[in-house]
Design an enzyme around this catalytic site. Structure first.
Site, mmCIF file in Angstrom:
data_model
loop_
_atom_site.group_PDB
_atom_site.id
_atom_site.type_symbol
_atom_site.label_atom_id
_atom_site.label_comp_id
_atom_site.label_asym_id
_atom_site.label_seq_id
_atom_site.Cartn_x
_atom_site.Cartn_y
_atom_site.Cartn_z
ATOM 1 N N ASP A 107 0.703 -1.116 -0.170
ATOM 2 C CA ASP A 107 0.067 -0.105 -0.240
ATOM 3 C C ASP A 107 0.917 1.245 -0.013
ATOM 4 O O ASP A 107 2.000 1.081 0.461
ATOM 5 C CB ASP A 107 -0.798 0.222 1.269
ATOM 6 C CG ASP A 107 -1.933 -0.977 1.330
ATOM 7 O OD1 ASP A 107 -2.113 -1.797 0.326
ATOM 8 O OD2 ASP A 107 -2.307 -1.259 2.300
HETATM 9 N N1 URA Z 1 -1.391 -5.898 4.041
HETATM 10 C C1 URA Z 1 -1.799 -4.513 3.972
HETATM 11 O O1 URA Z 1 -2.817 -4.431 4.826
HETATM 12 N N2 URA Z 1 -1.096 -3.611 3.064
HETATM 13 C C2 URA Z 1 -0.140 -4.162 2.543
HETATM 14 O O2 URA Z 1 0.678 -2.966 1.957
HETATM 15 C C3 URA Z 1 0.396 -5.242 2.627
HETATM 16 C C4 URA Z 1 -0.184 -6.263 3.178
#
Ligand code: URA
Length: 248
Positions: A107
């Site tokens: 993310d």
């Molecule tokens: N899980 C999440 O919530 N975000 C990420 O970036 C990776 C795994």
């Protein structure tokens, strides 16, 4: 076996016709000065990567590239985007960068280990649920968590939770971005890569992720010495011998 003209075009990021023109005017030479003018010459994979001279400048010819990036927060896992900086901007100086693709996604606000490869088959396998490659994260949390007996996310997904344990702050990876409001920390290992999965798991456990960092993907761990935004070469076929295609 890879051909000289194809490797030159890929590694210089130029067209095949521009490569042919380079070869014709004698611009390409071996390191010892011997002319390389036959574009159809085949280079054995064992001889690669190989350095040649193009107009007296050294160019390393790669046939494949894998690398590990310490993704900083504030960039999205994309090649281009109109609104946010991209993780790709951090690997743009890597060899064969035009062919590099991220192995999975992190993310915008997640930091940590993001692998890249030019090998589409390897990318597909490492992200396919069938292989169940483990991802380990360190998280900073706004509230203590209490994992339900049966973990089912709001869309019905049942995460493949491999390990979950609380951590002392001092035991978190240095790449976990500080979160002053954090009251506890945890290490979580899952065997899938669904959208916002770790954040949704902790929401289902009554908490909220303030800071999230991936520290491991399969057997590859994030080197604490690798600064945010930096990348390092890696041989993923050697790290995933049972999963990666071994042919060239
Ligand atoms: N899980 C999440 O919530 N975000 C990420 O970036 C990776 C795994």
């Amino acid at each position: 076996m890879p051909r000289l003209d194809i490797l030159l075009a890929r590694n210089l990021g130029i067209s095949r016709s521009a490569t042919t023109r380079l070869l014709r005017r004698g611009a390409v030479r071996d390191q010892d000065g011997a002319p390389l003018d036959d574009g159809r010459a085949q280079l054995p994979p064992s001889s690669l990567p190989r350095t040649v001279l193009v107009d007296d400048t050294s160019v390393v010819l790669h046939t494949r590239v894998d690398l590990v990036l310490h993704k900083p927060v504030g960039c999205i896992t994309a090649l281009r985007d109109d609104r946010h900086p991209t993780a790709f901007a951090h690997v743009r100086d890597a060899p064969l960068c035009g062919e590099l693709r991220a192995i999975g996604r992190l993310d915008l606000d997640t930091s940590g280990l993001l692998l890249w490869t030019t090998d589409g088959t390897l990318l597909h396998r490492l992200t396919h649920p069938r292989w169940g490659v483990e991802r380990q994260y360190h998280v900073a949390l706004a509230r203590p968590f209490s994992m339900p007996e049966e973990l089912v996310l709001e869309d019905g997904h049942r995460p493949r939770l491999i390990e979950l344990r609380e951590l002392a702050h001092d035991d978190t990876h240095p790449a976990l971005v500080p979160a002053p409001a954090a009251v506890c920390f945890a290490s979580i290992t899952i065997a899938d890569g669904k959208f916002h999965e770790v954040r949704r798991i902790f929401a289902a456990a009554g908490s909220e992720v303030l800071s999230l960092c991936r520290i491991r993907f399969g057997v590859v761990t994030l080197d604490p010495q690798l600064a945010a935004g930096q990348w390092a070469p890696i041989d993923l076929r050697a790290h995933f011998p049972g999963i990666a295609p071994q042919d060239d």
